[in-house]
Design a protein around this motif. Sequence first.
Motif, short mmCIF file in Angstrom:
data_model
loop_
_atom_site.label_atom_id
_atom_site.label_comp_id
_atom_site.label_asym_id
_atom_site.label_seq_id
_atom_site.Cartn_x
_atom_site.Cartn_y
_atom_site.Cartn_z
N UNK A 94 17.88 2.14 -15.30
CA UNK A 94 19.12 2.75 -15.39
C UNK A 94 19.43 3.72 -14.56
N UNK A 95 18.24 4.87 -14.70
CA UNK A 95 18.37 6.20 -14.27
C UNK A 95 18.63 5.80 -12.59
N UNK A 96 17.40 5.22 -12.10
CA UNK A 96 17.53 4.92 -10.71
C UNK A 96 18.93 4.27 -10.23
N UNK A 97 19.49 3.38 -10.82
CA UNK A 97 20.62 2.87 -10.40
C UNK A 97 21.68 3.92 -10.60
N UNK A 98 21.81 4.62 -11.60
CA UNK A 98 22.57 5.86 -11.97
C UNK A 98 22.76 6.63 -10.48
N UNK A 132 11.01 -0.02 -10.93
CA UNK A 132 12.39 -0.73 -10.49
C UNK A 132 12.57 0.06 -8.93
N UNK A 133 13.23 -0.78 -7.85
CA UNK A 133 13.41 -0.41 -6.64
C UNK A 133 14.86 -0.82 -6.12
N UNK A 135 1.04 -1.18 0.04
CA UNK A 135 0.00 0.05 -0.12
C UNK A 135 0.76 1.30 -0.04
N UNK A 136 1.98 1.07 -0.32
CA UNK A 136 2.74 2.41 -0.25
C UNK A 136 3.13 2.53 -1.79
N UNK A 137 2.47 3.53 -2.16
CA UNK A 137 2.27 3.77 -3.63
C UNK A 137 3.47 4.22 -4.23
N UNK A 138 4.33 4.86 -3.81
CA UNK A 138 5.73 5.26 -4.31
C UNK A 138 6.59 3.99 -4.71
N UNK A 139 6.63 2.95 -3.81
CA UNK A 139 7.27 1.66 -4.19
C UNK A 139 6.23 0.89 -5.21
N UNK A 149 10.66 4.62 -12.57
CA UNK A 149 10.35 3.88 -13.86
C UNK A 149 11.39 3.58 -14.74
N UNK A 150 12.48 4.45 -14.80
CA UNK A 150 13.56 4.02 -15.67
C UNK A 150 15.02 3.39 -14.85
#
Length: 590
Positions: free
Chosen positions: A397-401, A315-316, A306-310, A394-395
Amino acid sequence: MYRDHTCGELRIANVGQKVTLAGWVQRSRKLGGMTFIDLRDRYGITQLVVEADAEASLVETATSLGREFVIQAVGEVVERQSKNPKMPTGDIEIKLEAINILNKSVTPPFTIEDESDGGEDIRAKFRYLDLRRNPLQNALALRHRLAHEVRNYLDSKGFMEIETPYLIKSTPEGARDFVVPSRMNPGQFYALPQSPQTFKQLLMVAGYDRYFQIVRCFRDEDLRADRQPEFTQIDCEMSFVEQEDVLNMFEGMMRTLFKNVVGVDIPNPLPRMSWYDAMDKYGSDKPDVRFGMTIHEITDKVKGNGFSVLDDAAYVGAIAVPGGAEYTRKQIDEITEWVKRPQVGAKGLIYIKLNADGSVKSSIDKFYTPEQLKAVAEAVEAKMGDIIFIMSGDDTRKVQTMLGVLRLEMGGRLGLRDPKVFAPLWIVDFPLLEWSEEDGRFYAMHHPFTAPKPEHMDWFNSNKKEDLERVCANAYDFVLNGNELGGGSIRIHNADVQKRMFEVLGIGPEEAEYKFGFIIHAFQFGAPPHGGLAFGFDRVCALFAGKESIRDFIAFPKNNQGRDVMIDSPSEIDQAQLDELNLDIRPIAE
Ligand code: ASP
C-alpha cells in the motif's frame, strides 16, 4: 429612498430615465474637464459622469471623492460615447445632477478590484474589504445557490432539516475535540461536534426517517493546507434503507446540483470502484479518474535477474507516462529528486524509456534484456514514446500510494487535471477496520457505528487478525477529481453487533457505557435500519467553481495557523473570566 436601481441594472433601454443609485466609489478620474466615477455595489459597476460645465459645487464634490466613499448619485441615464462591451452596464453612463456623500472612507489598504494589489495577509486582516471584490462575491453567491439547491432537492424528497446542538459531549470521529468550559458545572466541559453523527442516528430512533442539516462542524486537527478548524457539512441520514438507496438518493442530489448550478451532466448511473481497486490502480482512496496512467503490478515480471532492489521487494509497481521517452537525463533526475522528498518518501525511481524508434533504454539495462523490458512495458500497457516509472518496497500500500502521488504530479504536469472537467464516482467496499501497528489494535476506518457487510459476519466474529482485516463495510465515499467530497455508511442497528464492534476496537463495556451509553440505550428502543452520509460543503463549493482552495468560499475563514487575523482569535481571556470558570492557565513552556 436611498436608491431606485442597483449598479448592475441599467441598460441602453433605460436611456432618458432619471435614476438614483447608491454604492461605493471604486475610482474616479478626470479627463478633459469631465469627472468619471465608477460606482460599485454587489450587483455591478455603473459609470457616473460630471460634465465640465456642470454646476461648480457638483464638480467640486465629484473631485473630492476618495476611493470607497459611500455616495448617493442622482442623474439621467445617457448612451455612452465610448462603450465598454466587457461590462453589462457598459453601453450607458449616468449624467450626474447631484451627489450626496453618505459616508467617507479612509484610503483602503489595497485596491478593491478583480485583481487586487493586496497580499494574502493584508486582505485577510481586512476581509470585509476583500469581500467587496467580485471574485469573492461570486464565490459566496455560488455557495448560496448550492445551499438553496440542496435544500430544494432534499425537501422535494421528504427530508426535514433539523438542528442538532453545538454544545455536546465528545463524538467518536477520531480527530480532537474543541472543548468549552462550563461555568455552571465547574471542572466540566462541553465539546463542539466534529459532526452530528450520534444525534442524527438518535433522530432515526425517534422516527424522523429523512433528516438533513447544513451544519457547522469542528475538528481540532493539526492544520494541513486548506483545512479549516470549523467547516460546513451537508449532513444526511435515512431510515429503512440499504446502501443502494443511499447511493441513488445522493447521486441524484449531486446530479441536480451539477445540472442546475454548473450546467454539467454527470453520468447516470455514476461509476463505482471498490476501495481495493482504487488503491491498486490509483494508489489512493480518492482517485482522480480524469486521466489514465494507472498503476500496474509487475512484481512477477522483474524477479530473479540479480537486481537485489527488485528481487527483495514484496511489491513492484509501475506507471507509464505518455511522451516521457523524450525526457532528458536532467528531467529524469529532477523527477527522481521530487519523489525522494519527505512528502513522497520514495527511496529512488527506476525508469524504462520506450523510444520512438522501437529501442528501449532504462536505468536497469545491466540486469535485464530488451525483451524482458518490453515484457514489462506490455504489462504496464505502455506505448511507444512513453517512459515507465517503477517503484518497489515491502509495504504494498505504501508503494502504491507513492506511485499514486507521482501519477497525480505527472498528470498535472501534462495538463490532464483540468478543473473544469468533472469526473465523479463512488468508492465502495471499504475495509471496516484499520490495523495500527503502533498501537497494536484495530481502529474503525469510518467510525464505530459503521456496519460490516452482512456477508462478512463470519470474519467479523472471528478472532483472527487476517479475518478481521478482510471484513468490508457498507461504507462509501463520493469522490471528485481526486478529492473526497463526502462519505458515509450503513449503520449498525443491532445491539449485539455494536457490542462486538466495541470489542473488536478494544473498547471495554465501561468505556463504551461512558462514551456512548446514551446511544447504546437508545438503540434498545427499536432502532430502525438506517444509514447516511455527509458532504463537505465548503469543498463542494470550491470544486464546483473549479478552484482548489476552500477559503474563498467561506465568508470569514481562518488562516493556515487556525487564526482569524481579522478579529485576532484565538486570544487570551481575562483573569475574571478564568476565575468564573474555575480555570488556571499553566505557564506555557517555551
Ligand atoms: N459523520 C460522518 C463524517 O462526518 C459522515 C457519516 O457517516 O454520515 O464524515
